[in-house]
Motif scaffolding. Structure first.
Motif, short mmCIF file in Angstrom:
data_model
loop_
_atom_site.label_atom_id
_atom_site.label_comp_id
_atom_site.label_asym_id
_atom_site.label_seq_id
_atom_site.Cartn_x
_atom_site.Cartn_y
_atom_site.Cartn_z
N ALA A 2 24.70 -5.70 -26.57
CA ALA A 2 25.01 -6.23 -27.90
C ALA A 2 24.66 -5.19 -28.96
O ALA A 2 23.69 -4.45 -28.82
CB ALA A 2 24.24 -7.52 -28.13
N ALA A 3 25.43 -5.17 -30.03
CA ALA A 3 25.17 -4.24 -31.13
C ALA A 3 23.89 -4.62 -31.86
O ALA A 3 23.56 -5.80 -31.99
CB ALA A 3 26.35 -4.27 -32.11
N PRO A 4 23.14 -3.61 -32.34
CA PRO A 4 21.91 -3.91 -33.09
C PRO A 4 22.20 -4.57 -34.44
O PRO A 4 23.30 -4.43 -34.98
CB PRO A 4 21.27 -2.54 -33.31
CG PRO A 4 22.05 -1.57 -32.50
CD PRO A 4 23.35 -2.20 -32.17
N MET A 5 21.20 -5.27 -34.97
CA MET A 5 21.27 -5.79 -36.34
C MET A 5 20.88 -4.65 -37.28
O MET A 5 19.93 -3.92 -37.01
CB MET A 5 20.27 -6.95 -36.53
CG MET A 5 20.66 -8.21 -35.83
SD MET A 5 19.39 -9.51 -35.93
CE MET A 5 18.95 -9.54 -37.65
N TRP A 6 21.59 -4.51 -38.39
CA TRP A 6 21.29 -3.49 -39.39
C TRP A 6 20.88 -4.23 -40.66
O TRP A 6 21.61 -5.09 -41.14
CB TRP A 6 22.53 -2.65 -39.67
CG TRP A 6 22.98 -1.86 -38.49
CD1 TRP A 6 23.56 -2.34 -37.37
CD2 TRP A 6 22.88 -0.45 -38.32
NE1 TRP A 6 23.84 -1.31 -36.50
CE2 TRP A 6 23.43 -0.14 -37.06
CE3 TRP A 6 22.38 0.58 -39.11
CZ2 TRP A 6 23.49 1.16 -36.58
CZ3 TRP A 6 22.45 1.87 -38.62
CH2 TRP A 6 23.00 2.16 -37.37
N ASN A 7 19.73 -3.88 -41.22
CA ASN A 7 19.25 -4.53 -42.44
C ASN A 7 18.86 -3.47 -43.45
O ASN A 7 18.29 -2.43 -43.10
CB ASN A 7 18.04 -5.42 -42.13
CG ASN A 7 18.41 -6.57 -41.23
OD1 ASN A 7 19.22 -7.39 -41.60
ND2 ASN A 7 17.85 -6.61 -40.04
N LEU A 8 19.17 -3.74 -44.72
CA LEU A 8 18.83 -2.83 -45.80
C LEU A 8 17.71 -3.46 -46.63
O LEU A 8 17.83 -4.60 -47.08
CB LEU A 8 20.06 -2.57 -46.68
CG LEU A 8 21.24 -1.97 -45.94
CD1 LEU A 8 22.45 -1.90 -46.85
CD2 LEU A 8 20.90 -0.60 -45.39
N LEU A 9 16.64 -2.70 -46.82
CA LEU A 9 15.47 -3.17 -47.56
C LEU A 9 15.07 -2.10 -48.56
O LEU A 9 15.51 -0.96 -48.49
CB LEU A 9 14.30 -3.39 -46.59
CG LEU A 9 14.60 -4.13 -45.29
CD1 LEU A 9 13.46 -3.93 -44.31
CD2 LEU A 9 14.83 -5.58 -45.57
N VAL A 10 14.19 -2.47 -49.47
CA VAL A 10 13.57 -1.51 -50.38
C VAL A 10 12.07 -1.76 -50.32
O VAL A 10 11.62 -2.89 -50.53
CB VAL A 10 14.10 -1.65 -51.83
CG1 VAL A 10 13.36 -0.69 -52.75
CG2 VAL A 10 15.59 -1.39 -51.87
#
Length: 146
Positions: A2-10
């Protein structure tokens, strides 16, 4: 796989914000494969001290490649990891990214529930800090290519 989850944070404060690309594979096999590729490209284990002081290891072999307002892929030394489900960047993320660098973090498969649309922002910093304290946080400071 399965493809990884990508998350954008600061992460950071009003004076020093860092754009973060947090990648969470959904299973241990993918985690190990991505971990190996990131290490070969200069990523390392991030400690609590490095995390709290924004003393990110320099990962010279990692580039975050952007197309418009989305992350296309990570270019690694000799390979790439495609961002199939990366969310669009936010205004705050883009402002923090103006320095031309982003922090890339590899999260263990059990970090966030993959049934939600990205991590809970209020739970993010303590969870990342706990992973750093346990020496389970892999990452580094990467260049951004637009």
């Amino acid at each position: 796989m399965a493809a990884p989850m990508w998350n954008l944070l600061v992460l950071g404060n009003d004076l020093d914000r860092w754009p973060v690309l947090a990648i969470q594979p959904r299973d241990q096999e993918v985690y190990e494969a991505v971990s190996t590729r990131l290490r070969r490209s200069g990523a390392g284990r991030i400690t609590s001290r490095e995390l709290s002081g924004a003393l990110w290891p320099h990962a010279a072999g990692i580039t975050v490649v952007m197309q418009g307002d989305r992350i296309s892929h990570l270019q690694l030394s000799g390979s790439k990891v495609v961002a199939t489900d990366a969310p669009p960047t936010t205004g705050l993320w883009r402002v923090a990214a103006e320095r031309g660098r982003a922090v890339v973090l590899l999260m263990p498969p059990d970090t966030w529930d993959d049934t939600v649309d990205g991590p809970d922002p209020l739970a993010t910093a303590p969870r990342i800090d706990a992973l750093a304290g346990q020496r389970r946080l892999l990452g580094g400071l990467a260049a951004i290519q637009r």
